[in-house]
Design an enzyme around this catalytic site. Structure first.
Site, PDB file in Angstrom:
ATOM      1  N   GLY A  99       0.902  -1.039  -0.003  1.00  0.00           N
ATOM      2  CA  GLY A  99      -0.065   0.003   0.034  1.00  0.00           C
ATOM      3  C   GLY A  99       0.830   1.247  -0.115  1.00  0.00           C
ATOM      4  O   GLY A  99       1.193   1.638   1.151  1.00  0.00           O
ATOM      5  N   ASN A 140      -4.232  11.379  -2.803  1.00  0.00           N
ATOM      6  CA  ASN A 140      -3.698  12.441  -3.071  1.00  0.00           C
ATOM      7  C   ASN A 140      -2.084  12.255  -3.214  1.00  0.00           C
ATOM      8  O   ASN A 140      -1.351  13.197  -3.206  1.00  0.00           O
ATOM      9  CB  ASN A 140      -3.812  13.774  -1.891  1.00  0.00           C
ATOM     10  CG  ASN A 140      -5.113  14.388  -1.990  1.00  0.00           C
ATOM     11  OD1 ASN A 140      -5.906  14.385  -2.803  1.00  0.00           O
ATOM     12  ND2 ASN A 140      -5.697  14.143  -0.886  1.00  0.00           N
ATOM     13  N   THR A 154      -3.728  -3.608  -4.877  1.00  0.00           N
ATOM     14  CA  THR A 154      -4.005  -4.839  -5.442  1.00  0.00           C
ATOM     15  C   THR A 154      -4.004  -5.954  -4.344  1.00  0.00           C
ATOM     16  O   THR A 154      -3.040  -5.942  -3.666  1.00  0.00           O
ATOM     17  CB  THR A 154      -3.051  -5.214  -6.684  1.00  0.00           C
ATOM     18  OG1 THR A 154      -2.989  -4.019  -7.473  1.00  0.00           O
ATOM     19  CG2 THR A 154      -3.187  -6.517  -7.236  1.00  0.00           C
ATOM     20  N   GLU A 200       2.314   1.001 -11.023  1.00  0.00           N
ATOM     21  CA  GLU A 200       3.847   0.891 -10.626  1.00  0.00           C
ATOM     22  C   GLU A 200       4.683   1.996 -11.267  1.00  0.00           C
ATOM     23  O   GLU A 200       5.808   1.615 -11.837  1.00  0.00           O
ATOM     24  CB  GLU A 200       4.548  -0.469 -10.923  1.00  0.00           C
ATOM     25  CG  GLU A 200       3.462  -1.521 -10.101  1.00  0.00           C
ATOM     26  CD  GLU A 200       4.223  -2.656  -9.882  1.00  0.00           C
ATOM     27  OE1 GLU A 200       5.438  -2.684  -9.772  1.00  0.00           O
ATOM     28  OE2 GLU A 200       3.781  -3.685  -9.828  1.00  0.00           O
TER      29      GLU A 200
HETATM   30  C1  FAD Z   1      -5.690  -1.660 -10.874  1.00  0.00           C
HETATM   31  C2  FAD Z   1      -4.808  -0.727 -10.289  1.00  0.00           C
HETATM   32  C3  FAD Z   1      -3.934  -1.601  -9.296  1.00  0.00           C
HETATM   33  C4  FAD Z   1      -3.114  -1.043  -8.646  1.00  0.00           C
HETATM   34  N1  FAD Z   1      -2.264  -1.566  -7.741  1.00  0.00           N
HETATM   35  C5  FAD Z   1      -1.567  -0.945  -6.654  1.00  0.00           C
HETATM   36  C6  FAD Z   1      -0.967  -1.661  -5.670  1.00  0.00           C
HETATM   37  O1  FAD Z   1      -1.169  -2.917  -5.304  1.00  0.00           O
HETATM   38  N2  FAD Z   1      -0.427  -0.701  -4.662  1.00  0.00           N
HETATM   39  C7  FAD Z   1      -0.138   0.882  -4.870  1.00  0.00           C
HETATM   40  O2  FAD Z   1       0.589   1.200  -4.059  1.00  0.00           O
HETATM   41  N3  FAD Z   1      -0.691   1.290  -5.991  1.00  0.00           N
HETATM   42  C8  FAD Z   1      -1.319   0.600  -6.814  1.00  0.00           C
HETATM   43  N4  FAD Z   1      -2.131   1.267  -8.038  1.00  0.00           N
HETATM   44  C9  FAD Z   1      -1.855   2.758  -8.039  1.00  0.00           C
HETATM   45  C10 FAD Z   1      -0.847   3.178  -9.140  1.00  0.00           C
HETATM   46  O3  FAD Z   1       0.387   2.893  -9.050  1.00  0.00           O
HETATM   47  C11 FAD Z   1      -1.115   4.694  -9.525  1.00  0.00           C
HETATM   48  O4  FAD Z   1      -2.463   4.721  -9.987  1.00  0.00           O
HETATM   49  C12 FAD Z   1      -0.182   5.284 -10.468  1.00  0.00           C
HETATM   50  O5  FAD Z   1       0.988   5.400  -9.762  1.00  0.00           O
HETATM   51  C13 FAD Z   1      -0.349   6.702 -10.821  1.00  0.00           C
HETATM   52  O6  FAD Z   1      -0.886   7.548  -9.736  1.00  0.00           O
HETATM   53  P1  FAD Z   1      -2.397   8.170  -9.791  1.00  0.00           P
HETATM   54  O7  FAD Z   1      -3.593   7.435 -10.337  1.00  0.00           O
HETATM   55  O8  FAD Z   1      -2.670   8.996  -8.619  1.00  0.00           O
HETATM   56  O9  FAD Z   1      -1.905   9.247 -11.244  1.00  0.00           O
HETATM   57  P2  FAD Z   1      -1.482  10.661 -10.994  1.00  0.00           P
HETATM   58  O10 FAD Z   1      -0.234  10.677 -10.197  1.00  0.00           O
HETATM   59  O11 FAD Z   1      -2.677  11.685 -10.547  1.00  0.00           O
HETATM   60  O12 FAD Z   1      -1.187  11.078 -12.691  1.00  0.00           O
HETATM   61  C14 FAD Z   1      -2.133  11.706 -13.566  1.00  0.00           C
HETATM   62  C15 FAD Z   1      -1.375  11.631 -14.796  1.00  0.00           C
HETATM   63  O13 FAD Z   1      -0.411  12.995 -14.570  1.00  0.00           O
HETATM   64  C16 FAD Z   1       0.868  12.280 -14.987  1.00  0.00           C
HETATM   65  N5  FAD Z   1       1.899  13.089 -14.002  1.00  0.00           N
HETATM   66  C17 FAD Z   1       1.876  13.291 -12.810  1.00  0.00           C
HETATM   67  N6  FAD Z   1       3.047  13.696 -12.109  1.00  0.00           N
HETATM   68  C18 FAD Z   1       3.764  13.909 -13.582  1.00  0.00           C
HETATM   69  C19 FAD Z   1       4.923  14.689 -13.860  1.00  0.00           C
HETATM   70  N7  FAD Z   1       5.745  14.902 -12.745  1.00  0.00           N
HETATM   71  N8  FAD Z   1       5.377  15.129 -15.016  1.00  0.00           N
HETATM   72  C20 FAD Z   1       4.607  14.698 -15.959  1.00  0.00           C
HETATM   73  N9  FAD Z   1       3.279  13.850 -15.810  1.00  0.00           N
HETATM   74  C21 FAD Z   1       2.992  13.712 -14.933  1.00  0.00           C
HETATM   75  C22 FAD Z   1       0.705  11.005 -14.909  1.00  0.00           C
HETATM   76  O14 FAD Z   1       1.888  10.297 -15.493  1.00  0.00           O
HETATM   77  C23 FAD Z   1      -0.845  10.709 -15.434  1.00  0.00           C
HETATM   78  O15 FAD Z   1      -0.725  10.599 -16.680  1.00  0.00           O
HETATM   79  C24 FAD Z   1      -2.800   0.625  -8.947  1.00  0.00           C
HETATM   80  C25 FAD Z   1      -3.737   1.182  -9.992  1.00  0.00           C
HETATM   81  C26 FAD Z   1      -4.331   0.591 -10.663  1.00  0.00           C
HETATM   82  C27 FAD Z   1      -5.389   1.176 -11.553  1.00  0.00           C
END
Ligand code: FAD
Length: 379
Positions: free
Chosen positions: A124, A129, A158, A363
């Site tokens: 996790g 945010n 996950t 990831e």
């Molecule tokens: C099905 C699923 C399983 C998952 N499993 C896990 C898990 O087991 N454990 C866990 O901890 N997380 C998990 N995640 C979370 C996943 O790792 C995050 O969704 C991912 O890291 C992106 O974070 P966010 O969704 O908050 O997107 P955001 O960080 O809000 O990003 C939104 C967009 O902005 C872009 N962006 C953000 N910052 C920048 C920057 N500095 N420069 C350019 N572009 C940028 C991103 O690339 C993206 O296109 C899972 C997600 C899903 C959908």
């Protein structure tokens, strides 16, 4: 340089390929529709000794290498992306941080049952945010007498519903920034811990994606994973290994979509000929085969570097980025080759297409991988 699989790697590939075709593929479409978790598949994977694959035998593992791990993820994902991500997260996100950073006592208590497959591992990090910017973690932990008290929430985790404990990050000292984030092993049945699995997803429908809510969750002091203040660095290192898993998933899903496309192109006749005799279709299939081959080599190289104890951060990010974007292109072309039938669920390539999208997000998004690579090449 030897491009041949070792005897052990080839043997594991045969076992898991046969298993995937016989036990995982048949129910994959139905599970995608109903969202049913493949619990029976994981019980059998435990019997096969796959759930502790890359960990030492003394913890109940099989002492196999990271290439074997990548092969297993690829073969499961080739027929069912949901099974692939569940397995990959169990090993590389759930069990790996305990193996890498845990004390002997923690490995006995928390790693052994994961290797035996008594329940699944989970990790996790992401919060509502704090996604790409994991440094923005808001979940907090404070020491109260001899216990840690955690409050906050995590999203998109996950395997959360099938884990008995998770590795979770929380801020222990706000003023220190990322050096004030620590990692903890938190039992999911602790008072104040709620796991919710209510997401409606685009794909990977049979995988378990959860929200975690921690309300004054109290855990023993010794459940700190590694050193206080090192949680952020530990999780970044964990993600390097996890990226090999996601890249292997991408190779597997792409291979599955390609196999179905090649078979369909040979069988489907238009203008009195098989689709596979048209150069336009041949070129699509040739590009698919070539790109899958490149991505697989990248995955194996990153895994090999990891096993040699060399730095593999750049190669893992490159493999994850290339393989996930390649997988989306291959799945798109697979639907194109199937024409209207490709748009129908029966032919399965649309499932592969939906499942593949997560690989460009989880990831570390593709943008984050480019940031990691840019840093590694000295930008
Ligand atoms: C099905 C699923 C399983 C998952 N499993 C896990 C898990 O087991 N454990 C866990 O901890 N997380 C998990 N995640 C979370 C996943 O790792 C995050 O969704 C991912 O890291 C992106 O974070 P966010 O969704 O908050 O997107 P955001 O960080 O809000 O990003 C939104 C967009 O902005 C872009 N962006 C953000 N910052 C920048 C920057 N500095 N420069 C350019 N572009 C940028 C991103 O690339 C993206 O296109 C899972 C997600 C899903 C959908």
């Amino acid at each position: 340089m030897d491009f041949q699989l070792t005897k052990e790697q080839a043997m594991i590939r045969k076992v898991i390929r046969d298993f995937a075709d016989a036990e995982v593929a048949p129910g994959a479409n139905e599970r995608d529709k109903t969202g049913a978790f493949p619990a029976d598949v994981f019980a059998k994977l435990a019997e096969l000794g796959m759930l502790g694959l890359p960990f030492p035998e003394k913890y109940g593992g099989a002492d196999a290498d990271s290439i074997c791990f990548a092969i297993v993820v690829e073969e499961l994902s080739r027929v069912c992306g949901s099974t692939g991500i569940t397995y990959s997260a169990h090993i590389s996100l759930g069990a790996a941080p305990i193996y890498l950073f845990g004390t002997e006592k923690q490995k006995e208590m928390f790693l052994k049952p994961l290797c035996k497959g008594e329940y699944l591992g989970a990790f996790g990090l992401t919060e509502p945010n704090a996604g790409s910017d994991a440094g923005g973690t808001q979940t907090a932990a404070r020491l109260k007498e001899d216990q840690w008290v955690l409050t906050g929430s995590k999203c998109f985790i996950t395997n959360g519903s099938f884990a008995k404990h998770l590795a979770i990050t929380a801020v222990t000292e706000q003023s220190k920034g990322t050096n004030g984030i620590s990692a903890f092993l938190v039992p999911t049945d602790a008072t104040g811990f709620t796991v919710k699995a209510n997401y409606e997803k685009m794909g990977l429908n049979a995988s378990n994606t959860t929200e975690l809510i921690l309300e004054e969750v109290t855990i023993p002091k010794e459940n700190l994973l590694g050193e206080e203040g090192k949680g952020y660095k530990q999780f970044l290192a964990t993600l390097d290994g996890g990226r090999i898993g996601i890249a292997a998933m991408a190779v597997g899903i792409a291979q599955g979509a390609y196999d179905k496309s090649l078979q369909y192109a040979k069988e489907r006749k238009q203008f009195g000929k098989s689709l596979s005799t048209f150069q336009a279709i041949q070129f699509k299939l040739a590009d698919m085969a070539m790109n899958i081959e490149v991505a697989r080599n990248m995955v194996y190289k990153a895994a090999w570097l990891k096993d040699q104890g060399k730095n593999f951060k750049k190669e893992a990010a490159m493999a994850k980025l290339f393989a996930s974007e390649m997988c989306m292109r291959v799945c798109d072309q697979a639907i194109q080759i199937h024409g209207g039938y490709g748009y129908m669920k029966e032919y399965q390539v649309e499932r592969f297409f939906r499942d593949a999208k997560l690989l460009e997000i989880g990831e570390g998004t593709s943008e984050v991988q480019r940031m990691v690579i840019a840093r590694q090449i000295g930008c």
